[in-house]
Design a protein around this motif. Sequence first.
Motif, mmCIF file in Angstrom:
data_model
loop_
_atom_site.group_PDB
_atom_site.id
_atom_site.type_symbol
_atom_site.label_atom_id
_atom_site.label_comp_id
_atom_site.label_asym_id
_atom_site.label_seq_id
_atom_site.Cartn_x
_atom_site.Cartn_y
_atom_site.Cartn_z
ATOM 1 N N GLU A 188 -12.239 -7.293 12.492
ATOM 2 C CA GLU A 188 -11.510 -7.663 13.923
ATOM 3 C C GLU A 188 -10.468 -5.836 13.751
ATOM 4 N N ALA A 189 -9.670 -5.405 12.927
ATOM 5 C CA ALA A 189 -8.999 -4.276 12.944
ATOM 6 C C ALA A 189 -9.593 -3.395 13.268
ATOM 7 N N CYS A 190 -10.482 -3.027 12.605
ATOM 8 C CA CYS A 190 -11.494 -2.097 12.917
ATOM 9 C C CYS A 190 -12.558 -1.356 14.162
ATOM 10 N N ILE A 245 -9.674 2.829 4.988
ATOM 11 C CA ILE A 245 -7.979 3.001 4.440
ATOM 12 C C ILE A 245 -6.876 2.274 4.555
ATOM 13 N N ILE A 246 -6.090 1.713 3.384
ATOM 14 C CA ILE A 246 -5.897 0.659 3.473
ATOM 15 C C ILE A 246 -4.090 1.509 3.129
ATOM 16 N N ILE A 247 -3.258 0.703 4.116
ATOM 17 C CA ILE A 247 -2.054 1.050 4.080
ATOM 18 C C ILE A 247 -1.219 0.238 3.933
ATOM 19 N N ASN A 248 -0.666 0.087 2.957
ATOM 20 C CA ASN A 248 0.450 -1.222 3.337
ATOM 21 C C ASN A 248 0.057 -2.823 3.176
ATOM 22 N N ASN A 249 -1.785 -2.836 2.985
ATOM 23 C CA ASN A 249 -1.728 -4.523 3.309
ATOM 24 C C ASN A 249 -2.745 -3.909 3.970
ATOM 25 N N ARG A 250 -3.238 -3.041 5.497
ATOM 26 C CA ARG A 250 -3.639 -3.178 6.357
ATOM 27 C C ARG A 250 -4.700 -2.158 6.786
ATOM 28 N N ALA A 262 -5.870 0.324 7.985
ATOM 29 C CA ALA A 262 -5.380 1.711 9.079
ATOM 30 C C ALA A 262 -6.750 2.852 9.244
ATOM 31 N N GLY A 263 -8.291 2.648 8.884
ATOM 32 C CA GLY A 263 -9.143 3.720 9.487
ATOM 33 C C GLY A 263 -9.843 3.299 8.471
#
Length: 197
Positions: free
Chosen positions: A20-22, A72-77, A79-80
């Motif tokens: 979903e985020a992707c 790419i995971i930043i702060n458990n999110r 990001a790309g």
Amino acid sequence: MTILRGPRVLLRPMEPSDDEACAAILSDPETMSHLLYMSKRSVGGWTPSDAATRREAQLARNRDGTGLSLAIIINNRLAGSVGFTSIDPPNRSGNCGIILSKEFQRGGYGTEALYLVLDHAFEVMKLHRLEMGTDVENAAMRGWLEGLCGVKPEGIRRDMMWDSELERWCSSADYAILEDEWFGGIRDKLKDRVYRA
């Protein structure tokens, strides 16, 4: 399974929970401003199902060694994504790319993700040559390659792709980093930037 960690960035294979985020990242016109041909704007953007299909194709290339795509995971999110859309093992070469959500751009996260994946490519995978192509109008990526890394363009492929979203031809600036250039200074420049106090 390849997992790479830096001070602020985790790189790992895409998972179903990322779909979903992707889809949202790939559908965002600002994030995809230099990759609009991928944005699917004309059909309403990417769906989670589209992202799942893309993820499965990437994981298949990861397994057979013809690619390496990492979230790419930043702060458990999410990001790309970053990695190699293709790898040519006999010639020890690959094609590298990155997509980073607009909210994480210009914060050093892209540099960290690219440093991790490039170092893995040259140090662990023993690649000799990594190619990177970007839209000639992508000043940020070209500035990163030319300014920070000191890489000169190998050439410009003029009008190499029709962008139906922009209704114009796009040209690509093509770059490459060789293993002796990586170990001869580029690696240290990026490492200093990533791990500076």
